[in-house]
Design a protein around this motif. Structure first.
Motif, PDB file in Angstrom:
ATOM      1  N   ARG A   1     -39.311  -6.288 -22.935  1.00  0.00           N
ATOM      2  CA  ARG A   1     -40.425  -6.805 -23.750  1.00  0.00           C
ATOM      3  C   ARG A   1     -40.299  -6.191 -25.136  1.00  0.00           C
ATOM      4  N   ILE A   2     -40.125  -7.047 -26.121  1.00  0.00           N
ATOM      5  CA  ILE A   2     -39.886  -6.615 -27.488  1.00  0.00           C
ATOM      6  C   ILE A   2     -40.994  -7.158 -28.380  1.00  0.00           C
ATOM      7  N   GLU A   3     -41.545  -6.290 -29.188  1.00  0.00           N
ATOM      8  CA  GLU A   3     -42.540  -6.698 -30.175  1.00  0.00           C
ATOM      9  C   GLU A   3     -41.917  -6.514 -31.547  1.00  0.00           C
ATOM     10  N   ILE A   4     -42.033  -7.542 -32.378  1.00  0.00           N
ATOM     11  CA  ILE A   4     -41.564  -7.498 -33.754  1.00  0.00           C
ATOM     12  C   ILE A   4     -42.745  -7.897 -34.622  1.00  0.00           C
ATOM     13  N   VAL A   5     -43.205  -6.972 -35.463  1.00  0.00           N
ATOM     14  CA  VAL A   5     -44.387  -7.248 -36.275  1.00  0.00           C
ATOM     15  C   VAL A   5     -44.126  -6.888 -37.737  1.00  0.00           C
ATOM     16  N   SER A   6     -44.816  -7.588 -38.626  1.00  0.00           N
ATOM     17  CA  SER A   6     -44.759  -7.318 -40.056  1.00  0.00           C
ATOM     18  C   SER A   6     -45.963  -6.478 -40.445  1.00  0.00           C
ATOM     19  N   PRO A   7     -45.764  -5.518 -41.338  1.00  0.00           N
ATOM     20  CA  PRO A   7     -46.931  -4.744 -41.792  1.00  0.00           C
ATOM     21  C   PRO A   7     -47.851  -5.626 -42.620  1.00  0.00           C
TER      22      PRO A   7
ATOM     23  N   ILE B   1     -39.604   1.710 -31.910  1.00  0.00           N
ATOM     24  CA  ILE B   1     -38.194   1.970 -32.224  1.00  0.00           C
ATOM     25  C   ILE B   1     -38.046   1.944 -33.744  1.00  0.00           C
ATOM     26  N   ALA B   2     -37.683   3.072 -34.321  1.00  0.00           N
ATOM     27  CA  ALA B   2     -37.490   3.161 -35.772  1.00  0.00           C
ATOM     28  C   ALA B   2     -36.323   2.282 -36.201  1.00  0.00           C
ATOM     29  N   ALA B   3     -36.387   1.789 -37.427  1.00  0.00           N
ATOM     30  CA  ALA B   3     -35.335   0.923 -37.958  1.00  0.00           C
ATOM     31  C   ALA B   3     -33.961   1.583 -37.845  1.00  0.00           C
ATOM     32  N   ALA B   4     -33.895   2.873 -38.084  1.00  0.00           N
ATOM     33  CA  ALA B   4     -32.625   3.596 -38.034  1.00  0.00           C
ATOM     34  C   ALA B   4     -32.026   3.638 -36.627  1.00  0.00           C
ATOM     35  N   ARG B   5     -32.837   3.413 -35.603  1.00  0.00           N
ATOM     36  CA  ARG B   5     -32.352   3.483 -34.223  1.00  0.00           C
ATOM     37  C   ARG B   5     -32.072   2.117 -33.604  1.00  0.00           C
TER      38      ARG B   5
ATOM     39  N   ALA C   1     -36.124  -8.381 -43.438  1.00  0.00           N
ATOM     40  CA  ALA C   1     -37.576  -8.249 -43.559  1.00  0.00           C
ATOM     41  C   ALA C   1     -38.025  -6.831 -43.223  1.00  0.00           C
ATOM     42  N   ARG C   2     -39.155  -6.432 -43.797  1.00  0.00           N
ATOM     43  CA  ARG C   2     -39.770  -5.149 -43.430  1.00  0.00           C
ATOM     44  C   ARG C   2     -40.599  -5.391 -42.183  1.00  0.00           C
ATOM     45  N   ILE C   3     -40.158  -4.841 -41.098  1.00  0.00           N
ATOM     46  CA  ILE C   3     -40.821  -5.059 -39.818  1.00  0.00           C
ATOM     47  C   ILE C   3     -40.903  -3.754 -39.048  1.00  0.00           C
ATOM     48  N   ALA C   4     -41.709  -3.775 -38.007  1.00  0.00           N
ATOM     49  CA  ALA C   4     -41.761  -2.682 -37.028  1.00  0.00           C
ATOM     50  C   ALA C   4     -41.357  -3.277 -35.693  1.00  0.00           C
ATOM     51  N   THR C   5     -40.699  -2.476 -34.874  1.00  0.00           N
ATOM     52  CA  THR C   5     -40.261  -2.957 -33.562  1.00  0.00           C
ATOM     53  C   THR C   5     -40.690  -2.001 -32.461  1.00  0.00           C
ATOM     54  N   ALA C   6     -40.943  -2.583 -31.302  1.00  0.00           N
ATOM     55  CA  ALA C   6     -41.231  -1.797 -30.104  1.00  0.00           C
ATOM     56  C   ALA C   6     -40.460  -2.416 -28.956  1.00  0.00           C
ATOM     57  N   LEU C   7     -39.966  -1.579 -28.076  1.00  0.00           N
ATOM     58  CA  LEU C   7     -39.219  -2.011 -26.901  1.00  0.00           C
ATOM     59  C   LEU C   7     -39.930  -1.462 -25.674  1.00  0.00           C
ATOM     60  N   ASN C   8     -40.452  -2.369 -24.863  1.00  0.00           N
ATOM     61  CA  ASN C   8     -41.192  -1.972 -23.658  1.00  0.00           C
ATOM     62  C   ASN C   8     -42.298  -0.971 -23.974  1.00  0.00           C
TER      63      ASN C   8
ATOM     64  N   ALA D   1     -31.637  -9.479 -36.169  1.00  0.00           N
ATOM     65  CA  ALA D   1     -30.833 -10.322 -37.059  1.00  0.00           C
ATOM     66  C   ALA D   1     -30.785 -11.754 -36.555  1.00  0.00           C
ATOM     67  N   GLU D   2     -30.649 -11.921 -35.240  1.00  0.00           N
ATOM     68  CA  GLU D   2     -30.601 -13.251 -34.627  1.00  0.00           C
ATOM     69  C   GLU D   2     -31.890 -14.026 -34.878  1.00  0.00           C
ATOM     70  N   GLN D   3     -32.999 -13.316 -34.969  1.00  0.00           N
ATOM     71  CA  GLN D   3     -34.295 -13.945 -35.218  1.00  0.00           C
ATOM     72  C   GLN D   3     -34.540 -14.152 -36.717  1.00  0.00           C
ATOM     73  N   ALA D   4     -33.504 -13.955 -37.533  1.00  0.00           N
ATOM     74  CA  ALA D   4     -33.556 -14.124 -38.991  1.00  0.00           C
ATOM     75  C   ALA D   4     -34.570 -13.179 -39.636  1.00  0.00           C
ATOM     76  N   LEU D   5     -34.638 -11.952 -39.110  1.00  0.00           N
ATOM     77  CA  LEU D   5     -35.566 -10.961 -39.641  1.00  0.00           C
ATOM     78  C   LEU D   5     -34.846  -9.721 -40.153  1.00  0.00           C
ATOM     79  N   GLY D   6     -33.526  -9.801 -40.243  1.00  0.00           N
ATOM     80  CA  GLY D   6     -32.728  -8.636 -40.608  1.00  0.00           C
ATOM     81  C   GLY D   6     -33.104  -8.003 -41.932  1.00  0.00           C
TER      82      GLY D   6
END
Length: 65
Positions: free
Chosen positions: A55-61, A40-44, A29-36, A22-27
């Motif tokens: 290390r966080i990856e935020i990517v758009s499909p 990480i699913a959106a629901a989690r 958006a349809r994105i995928a996230t990974a932590l280290n 949300a802080e990155q103004a992506l709340g």
């Protein structure tokens, strides 16, 4: 705290992955996230804490082929 988002160090007050998104103004958006390296699913995201140095990856499909 300092975390690494898509290879770039950033300073954040977020404590949960959802807050960082949300802080990155992506709340909204349809994105995928990974932590280290772990998906990480959106629901989690709201229950997934982040700590300094994560290390966080935020990517758009993408579509196409």
């Amino acid at each position: 705290m300092v975390v690494i988002v898509n290879g770039r160090e950033i300073e954040t007050d977020a404590r949960m992955l959802a807050d960082l998104v949300a802080e990155q103004a992506l709340g909204g958006a349809r994105i995928a996230t990974a932590l280290n390296g772990q998906f990480i699913a959106a629901a989690r995201r709201a229950e997934t804490p982040i700590v300094p140095g994560d290390r966080i990856e935020i990517v758009s499909p993408r579509q196409g082929g």
